[in-house]
Enzyme design. Structure first.
Site, PDB file in Angstrom:
ATOM      1  N   ARG A  48     -32.730  84.323 -47.080  1.00 29.84           N
ATOM      2  CA  ARG A  48     -33.062  82.986 -47.619  1.00 29.84           C
ATOM      3  C   ARG A  48     -31.751  82.185 -47.441  1.00 29.84           C
ATOM      4  O   ARG A  48     -30.648  82.456 -48.055  1.00 29.84           O
ATOM      5  CB  ARG A  48     -33.600  83.109 -48.942  1.00 29.84           C
ATOM      6  CG  ARG A  48     -33.866  81.847 -49.790  1.00 29.84           C
ATOM      7  CD  ARG A  48     -34.262  82.124 -51.015  1.00 29.84           C
ATOM      8  NE  ARG A  48     -34.533  80.799 -51.950  1.00 29.84           N
ATOM      9  CZ  ARG A  48     -33.872  79.962 -52.399  1.00 29.84           C
ATOM     10  NH1 ARG A  48     -32.580  80.118 -52.696  1.00 29.84           N
ATOM     11  NH2 ARG A  48     -34.310  78.741 -53.169  1.00 29.84           N
ATOM     12  N   LYS A  50     -23.519  81.094 -51.821  1.00 29.30           N
ATOM     13  CA  LYS A  50     -23.144  81.428 -53.187  1.00 29.30           C
ATOM     14  C   LYS A  50     -21.766  81.726 -53.612  1.00 29.30           C
ATOM     15  O   LYS A  50     -20.919  81.964 -52.781  1.00 29.30           O
ATOM     16  CB  LYS A  50     -24.022  82.580 -53.614  1.00 29.30           C
ATOM     17  CG  LYS A  50     -25.602  82.091 -53.517  1.00 29.30           C
ATOM     18  CD  LYS A  50     -26.486  83.130 -54.170  1.00 29.30           C
ATOM     19  CE  LYS A  50     -27.997  82.874 -54.592  1.00 29.30           C
ATOM     20  NZ  LYS A  50     -28.931  83.838 -54.802  1.00 29.30           N
TER      21      LYS A  50
END
Length: 399
Positions: free
Chosen positions: A374, A340
């Site tokens: 995740r 991210k």
């Protein structure tokens, strides 16, 4: 031998008992002393002055402390936050007294008791994923990301075809994935909204192949009740909702009918917070209640702090730094940081060079309470998780 002074950091009652037992104290002494060895700081918001003054008086009488705003004493403010500081022994006596007080304080006593119970370390539990079982708490579970989208920020378009998606899913399972998370809509900044029909056309052909061949539970990343309905009917095991039951009011009912677990992620329209962690916890607490009112049992609920959603770069780092605070909710924590922008902005690296940064967030996330991570890079993150587990969970990561 000279006397020495060392330090022990005690996080919960079991650790306190172990330290006292190691000294050689008897069983009765361990039981009496251990609750004095654990100190908790709890923050309560939305307390009116009448409640605040009773809380402070009762906590002080038990030997603890309660910080309130000055205006609460003379009732010149409408509400105040309260910071409670006490040992478990002091909390027990305080809770007993608070239960007998008026003005809604008995209900608060129950909430404080529940919060203290939730802070007593990781609980090992079995999550029933519609017939497939996942043990949560003994080791960190790894969720592999499978994007059936043309515009995902990391791997958009690579796994649109069912055959390619199936091959990738098999690869992730071989690399150690415990869950496969299939999504048909990109959630990257600036993504384009698509119709429910388009989302289904991306997800269902892949899902139908996955449930036939993949042995681990399949999660569907969607906030739409219609997509969840079709996916669960086709054999999906878990719903991963990026809007925590706020995006579609029908979703909770669908999940309840299929008796599926649900992952609730914090999200929002902006990043303006007065007390960010308290507000994230409050948002998730409300979503947990929505789920329970719809018939979803608490043991089917997993929470996600929503890294990268409705948060600035600095706020994302703060959430990671304070992740342990969400353990007060008593639900397993899912952490999704893989590749991210918080990693890219820190290391100034493109998406395909963020594996080490992801590894750092995974390891520290596990240390701060994450039960599921995740990730895109399953093989590498399984290794990171096993090493972190060996440290954090006392060797549970072995094997």
């Amino acid at each position: 031998m000279d006397m020495q002074v060392n330090v022990r950091f005690i996080d919960n009652l079991e650790q306190a008992k172990a330290e006292i037992r190691a000294i050689g104290s008897d069983t009765a002494g361990i039981g009496l002393m251990a609750p004095k060895g654990v100190h908790r700081v709890l923050k309560i918001s939305g307390v009116n002055p009448k409640q605040a003054n009773i809380i402070k008086q009762e906590m002080l009488s038990k030997g603890g402390e309660a910080a309130i705003t000055r205006g609460a004493v003379d009732h010149s403010v409408e509400t105040t936050d309260v910071l409670l500081m006490a040992t478990l022994k002091q909390y027990r006596a305080f809770i007993d007294k608070l239960k007998m007080q008026p003005f809604g304080l008995a209900k608060l006593a129950a909430s404080i008791s529940e919060a203290l119970d939730n802070l007593e370390g990781r609980k090992v539990r079995v999550l029933n994923c519609r017939g497939k079982e996942l043990e949560i708490g003994r080791r960190t579970l790894v969720m592999g990301i499978l994007n059936a989208t043309p515009d995902s920020f990391s791997d958009g378009g690579r796994f649109m075809e069912p055959a390619a998606a199936l091959e990738q899913a098999h690869r992730m399972v071989e690399d150690g994935a415990d869950i496969i998370d299939l999504g048909g809509v990109s959630t990257r900044p600036g993504y384009s909204e698509i119709s429910i029909e388009e989302e289904l056309s991306r997800v269902l052909p892949v899902l139908e192949r996955l449930v036939q061949e993949i042995t681990v539970p399949i999660s569907i990343d969607t906030w739409r009740a219609g997509v969840a309905q079709e996916a669960l009917a086709a054999g999906a095991h878990i719903i991963n909702d990026q809007w925590a039951l706020r995006g579609d009011p029908e979703l909770a009912g669908v999940v309840a009918r299929y008796q599926a677990p649900i992952m609730l992620m914090h999200n929002g329209q902006d990043s303006n917070y007065r007390d960010m962690m308290a507000e994230i916890a409050g948002f998730l607490r409300q979503s947990i209640e929505i789920a329970r009112q719809a018939g979803i049992p608490r043991e089917h609920i997993i929470i996600d702090p929503g890294i990268g959603f409705a948060k600035t770069y600095e706020q994302n780092l703060e959430v990671l730094r304070r992740l342990k605070e969400l353990t007060v909710l008593g639900c397993p924590i899912l952490l999704g940081t893989s590749r991210k922008s918080v990693i890219g902005n820190t290391l100034h690296l493109p998406v395909n060079e963020r594996v080490e940064g992801t590894g750092a967030t995974v390891a520290l996330g596990i240390a701060c309470g994450a039960d599921i991570v995740r990730v895109h890079d399953v093989k590498e993150m399984v290794r990171v998780a096993r090493m972190a587990d060996a440290i954090v969970r006392g060797g549970a990561g072995e094997g």
